[in-house]
Design a protein around this motif. Structure first.
Motif, PDB file in Angstrom:
ATOM      1  N   TYR A   1      -8.661  -4.107  -5.310  1.00 51.87           N
ATOM      2  CA  TYR A   1      -7.786  -3.480  -4.320  1.00 51.87           C
ATOM      3  C   TYR A   1      -8.581  -2.779  -3.218  1.00 51.87           C
ATOM      4  O   TYR A   1      -8.322  -2.980  -2.020  1.00 51.87           O
ATOM      5  CB  TYR A   1      -6.867  -2.483  -5.014  1.00 51.87           C
ATOM      6  N   TYR A   2      -9.560  -1.971  -3.605  1.00 51.31           N
ATOM      7  CA  TYR A   2     -10.280  -1.172  -2.610  1.00 51.31           C
ATOM      8  C   TYR A   2     -11.488  -1.882  -1.999  1.00 51.31           C
ATOM      9  O   TYR A   2     -11.802  -1.681  -0.824  1.00 51.31           O
ATOM     10  CB  TYR A   2     -10.733   0.153  -3.228  1.00 51.31           C
ATOM     11  N   THR A   3     -12.174  -2.705  -2.784  1.00 50.68           N
ATOM     12  CA  THR A   3     -13.387  -3.359  -2.288  1.00 50.68           C
ATOM     13  C   THR A   3     -13.085  -4.709  -1.646  1.00 50.68           C
ATOM     14  O   THR A   3     -13.481  -4.982  -0.512  1.00 50.68           O
ATOM     15  CB  THR A   3     -14.409  -3.539  -3.425  1.00 50.68           C
ATOM     16  N   GLU A   4     -12.349  -5.571  -2.375  1.00 48.24           N
ATOM     17  CA  GLU A   4     -12.009  -6.883  -1.837  1.00 48.24           C
ATOM     18  C   GLU A   4     -10.783  -6.837  -0.929  1.00 48.24           C
ATOM     19  O   GLU A   4     -10.569  -7.747  -0.123  1.00 48.24           O
ATOM     20  CB  GLU A   4     -11.754  -7.871  -2.984  1.00 48.24           C
ATOM     21  N   LYS A   5      -9.991  -5.779  -1.099  1.00 48.10           N
ATOM     22  CA  LYS A   5      -8.747  -5.625  -0.323  1.00 48.10           C
ATOM     23  C   LYS A   5      -7.865  -6.870  -0.440  1.00 48.10           C
ATOM     24  O   LYS A   5      -7.299  -7.355   0.540  1.00 48.10           O
ATOM     25  CB  LYS A   5      -9.054  -5.307   1.142  1.00 48.10           C
ATOM     26  N   ASP A   6      -7.761  -7.358  -1.665  1.00 47.55           N
ATOM     27  CA  ASP A   6      -7.021  -8.592  -1.919  1.00 47.55           C
ATOM     28  C   ASP A   6      -5.800  -8.293  -2.790  1.00 47.55           C
ATOM     29  O   ASP A   6      -5.794  -8.546  -3.995  1.00 47.55           O
ATOM     30  CB  ASP A   6      -7.934  -9.621  -2.594  1.00 47.55           C
ATOM     31  N   LEU A   7      -4.773  -7.753  -2.168  1.00 44.19           N
ATOM     32  CA  LEU A   7      -3.568  -7.395  -2.911  1.00 44.19           C
ATOM     33  C   LEU A   7      -2.850  -8.628  -3.451  1.00 44.19           C
ATOM     34  O   LEU A   7      -2.268  -8.589  -4.537  1.00 44.19           O
ATOM     35  CB  LEU A   7      -2.630  -6.586  -2.013  1.00 44.19           C
ATOM     36  N   GLU A   8      -2.893  -9.729  -2.732  1.00 46.34           N
ATOM     37  CA  GLU A   8      -2.214 -10.934  -3.197  1.00 46.34           C
ATOM     38  C   GLU A   8      -2.848 -11.465  -4.482  1.00 46.34           C
ATOM     39  O   GLU A   8      -2.158 -11.988  -5.356  1.00 46.34           O
ATOM     40  CB  GLU A   8      -2.224 -12.012  -2.122  1.00 46.34           C
TER      41      GLU A   8
ATOM     42  N   ASP B   1       0.827  -1.205   0.000  1.00 47.28           N
ATOM     43  CA  ASP B   1       0.000   0.000   0.000  1.00 47.28           C
ATOM     44  C   ASP B   1       0.861   1.255   0.000  1.00 47.28           C
ATOM     45  O   ASP B   1       0.421   2.325  -0.416  1.00 47.28           O
ATOM     46  CB  ASP B   1      -0.914   0.012   1.229  1.00 47.28           C
ATOM     47  N   ASP B   2       2.095   1.126   0.487  1.00 49.45           N
ATOM     48  CA  ASP B   2       3.026   2.249   0.526  1.00 49.45           C
ATOM     49  C   ASP B   2       3.776   2.308  -0.803  1.00 49.45           C
ATOM     50  O   ASP B   2       4.749   1.581  -1.024  1.00 49.45           O
ATOM     51  CB  ASP B   2       4.002   2.070   1.697  1.00 49.45           C
ATOM     52  N   GLU B   3       3.327   3.193  -1.685  1.00 47.66           N
ATOM     53  CA  GLU B   3       3.911   3.251  -3.024  1.00 47.66           C
ATOM     54  C   GLU B   3       5.373   3.682  -2.991  1.00 47.66           C
ATOM     55  O   GLU B   3       6.184   3.190  -3.786  1.00 47.66           O
ATOM     56  CB  GLU B   3       3.107   4.203  -3.910  1.00 47.66           C
ATOM     57  N   VAL B   4       5.715   4.583  -2.083  1.00 48.31           N
ATOM     58  CA  VAL B   4       7.099   5.038  -1.986  1.00 48.31           C
ATOM     59  C   VAL B   4       8.028   3.865  -1.699  1.00 48.31           C
ATOM     60  O   VAL B   4       9.055   3.678  -2.364  1.00 48.31           O
ATOM     61  CB  VAL B   4       7.255   6.110  -0.890  1.00 48.31           C
ATOM     62  N   GLN B   5       7.686   3.052  -0.725  1.00 51.12           N
ATOM     63  CA  GLN B   5       8.505   1.896  -0.377  1.00 51.12           C
ATOM     64  C   GLN B   5       8.590   0.916  -1.541  1.00 51.12           C
ATOM     65  O   GLN B   5       9.654   0.349  -1.827  1.00 51.12           O
ATOM     66  CB  GLN B   5       7.934   1.194   0.858  1.00 51.12           C
ATOM     67  N   LEU B   6       7.477   0.716  -2.233  1.00 46.83           N
ATOM     68  CA  LEU B   6       7.430  -0.186  -3.380  1.00 46.83           C
ATOM     69  C   LEU B   6       8.376   0.293  -4.481  1.00 46.83           C
ATOM     70  O   LEU B   6       9.157  -0.493  -5.032  1.00 46.83           O
ATOM     71  CB  LEU B   6       5.987  -0.263  -3.887  1.00 46.83           C
ATOM     72  N   LEU B   7       8.319   1.568  -4.792  1.00 44.18           N
ATOM     73  CA  LEU B   7       9.174   2.119  -5.842  1.00 44.18           C
ATOM     74  C   LEU B   7      10.643   2.077  -5.448  1.00 44.18           C
ATOM     75  O   LEU B   7      11.512   1.831  -6.288  1.00 44.18           O
ATOM     76  CB  LEU B   7       8.746   3.549  -6.164  1.00 44.18           C
ATOM     77  N   LEU B   8      10.924   2.306  -4.186  1.00 42.53           N
ATOM     78  CA  LEU B   8      12.315   2.245  -3.717  1.00 42.53           C
ATOM     79  C   LEU B   8      12.863   0.823  -3.789  1.00 42.53           C
ATOM     80  O   LEU B   8      14.036   0.610  -4.119  1.00 42.53           O
ATOM     81  CB  LEU B   8      12.414   2.780  -2.286  1.00 42.53           C
ATOM     82  N   GLU B   9      12.018  -0.151  -3.487  1.00 40.11           N
ATOM     83  CA  GLU B   9      12.442  -1.556  -3.598  1.00 40.11           C
ATOM     84  C   GLU B   9      12.781  -1.898  -5.039  1.00 40.11           C
ATOM     85  O   GLU B   9      13.786  -2.562  -5.321  1.00 40.11           O
ATOM     86  CB  GLU B   9      11.324  -2.482  -3.100  1.00 40.11           C
ATOM     87  N   PHE B  10      11.933  -1.444  -5.943  1.00 38.84           N
ATOM     88  CA  PHE B  10      12.168  -1.721  -7.360  1.00 38.84           C
ATOM     89  C   PHE B  10      13.427  -1.003  -7.846  1.00 38.84           C
ATOM     90  O   PHE B  10      14.241  -1.579  -8.580  1.00 38.84           O
ATOM     91  CB  PHE B  10      10.965  -1.289  -8.190  1.00 38.84           C
TER      92      PHE B  10
END
Length: 244
Positions: A202-209, A96-105
Motif C-alpha cells: 500500500y505505502y511503498t508500491e502504492k498498488d491498491l488494486e 484511501d479515504d477510510e470514511v468513504q469506504l466505511l460509509l459505502e459498506f
C-alpha cells in the motif's frame, strides 16, 4: 443443495477486509500515539528492545484498529444462474479515504433486513467484524444493526465464522484460511502476495488494486470453504464471477 440453504443465501454475505498501518511510518504518528505504540510494541515483542518501534509499527500496526485503517472490503454472495447452477460473485470497495469506504459498506449492508442478514468471515468474530465497528466509531459513524452485538441474545447473533466452525468448540489454536484451503484441496489466494505484505504494498508500491485482487480471492476461498464445512459441493470455477 438444500432448500434451506437457497433461502438463506438471499441474505448471506461473505467478506474479508484488508488493513494497513494508519500511517506510512512510525515517525508520521503524533507524539502521543508514538508513546502509546512504544508500549504496545514492547508488549508485543515480549520486552525485546532490539526490535524498534518503527519496524514493529510497519509489521504489526495494521492488526490493531487503534493504529491501523481499512483500505479494502471485499464481499461476495451465492446465487443460482440461468441453468440453476450454484454460482458466486465477488466485488470490493476500496480507497484511501477510510470514511468513504466505511460509509459505502454501511450503505450496502443496510439494504438487507438487519434481522436476517448473515455476515460470514474467517476469524471474523475476532478480527473483521470488531475492526470494522471500531473504525466506524473512531470516525463517528453509527454501527449498522447487522454488525451490532450489544444486548443481543446468543441466538440473535447471525454472524458466521469459518474458523469457529472448524474449531468445533476447541479454542487451543488458530487455523488460517490458507491451511483450511489446503486441507480441503481448494486453490489458495496467496499467488500475488500474502497478508503480512499489505502495508508495504500500500505505502511503498502504492498498488491498491493488487491488494483488492488479493482480498477478493480470499473471499472466493472463504466461500468454497464454507460450502465444504457444510458438506456441499464447491462452486465450479466457471461459475465464479469477479467484479472489478
Amino acid at each position: 443443495m438444500t432448500d434451506d440453504f437457497r433461502k438463506r443465501a438471499k441474505n448471506f454475505l461473505l467478506l474479508d477486509i484488508e488493513t494497513v498501518a494508519s500511517h506510512a511510518s512510525y515517525d508520521a504518528l503524533s507524539e502521543r500515539m508514538q508513546k502509546l505504540w512504544d508500549k504496545k510494541s514492547l508488549a508485543l515483542n515480549k520486552g525485546d528492545e532490539t526490535i524498534s518501534s518503527s519496524d514493529s509499527f510497519i509489521d504489526k500496526g495494521a492488526i490493531y484498529s487503534e493504529f491501523g485503517k481499512v483500505v479494502c472490503i471485499a464481499f461476495g454472495a451465492y446465487y443460482w444462474n440461468e441453468n440453476d447452477q450454484l454460482s458466486f460473485k465477488v466485488r470490493s470497495f476500496s480507497g484511501d479515504d477510510e470514511v468513504q469506504l466505511l460509509l459505502e459498506f454501511k450503505s450496502l449492508i443496510e439494504k438487507y433486513p438487519a434481522d436476517q442478514l448473515v455476515l460470514c468471515a474467517h476469524n471474523g468474530k475476532e478480527f473483521d467484524f470488531p475492526f470494522l465497528c471500531r473504525r466506524m466509531l473512531i470516525h463517528g459513524i453509527s454501527i449498522p444493526k447487522a454488525l451490532q452485538i450489544s444486548g443481543k441474545k446468543p441466538w440473535e447473533l447471525l454472524h458466521q465464522d469459518t474458523m469457529e466452525l472448524w474449531k468445533f468448540g476447541d479454542y487451543k489454536s488458530f487455523t488460517s484460511l490458507d491451511l483450511l484451503a489446503a486441507v480441503f484441496d481448494i486453490p489458495g489466494s496467496k499467488n500475488e502476495m500474502s497478508g503480512d505484505q499489505v502495508t508495504r504494498v500500500y505505502y511503498t508500491e502504492k498498488d491498491l488494486e493488487k491488494i483488492c485482487r488479493y482480498c477478493r480471492e480470499d473471499v472466493i476461498v472463504l466461500a468454497q470453504i464454507y460450502l465444504r464445512l457444510n458438506c456441499m459441493e464447491t462452486v465450479a470455477p466457471e461459475n465464479i464471477h469477479r467484479i472489478e
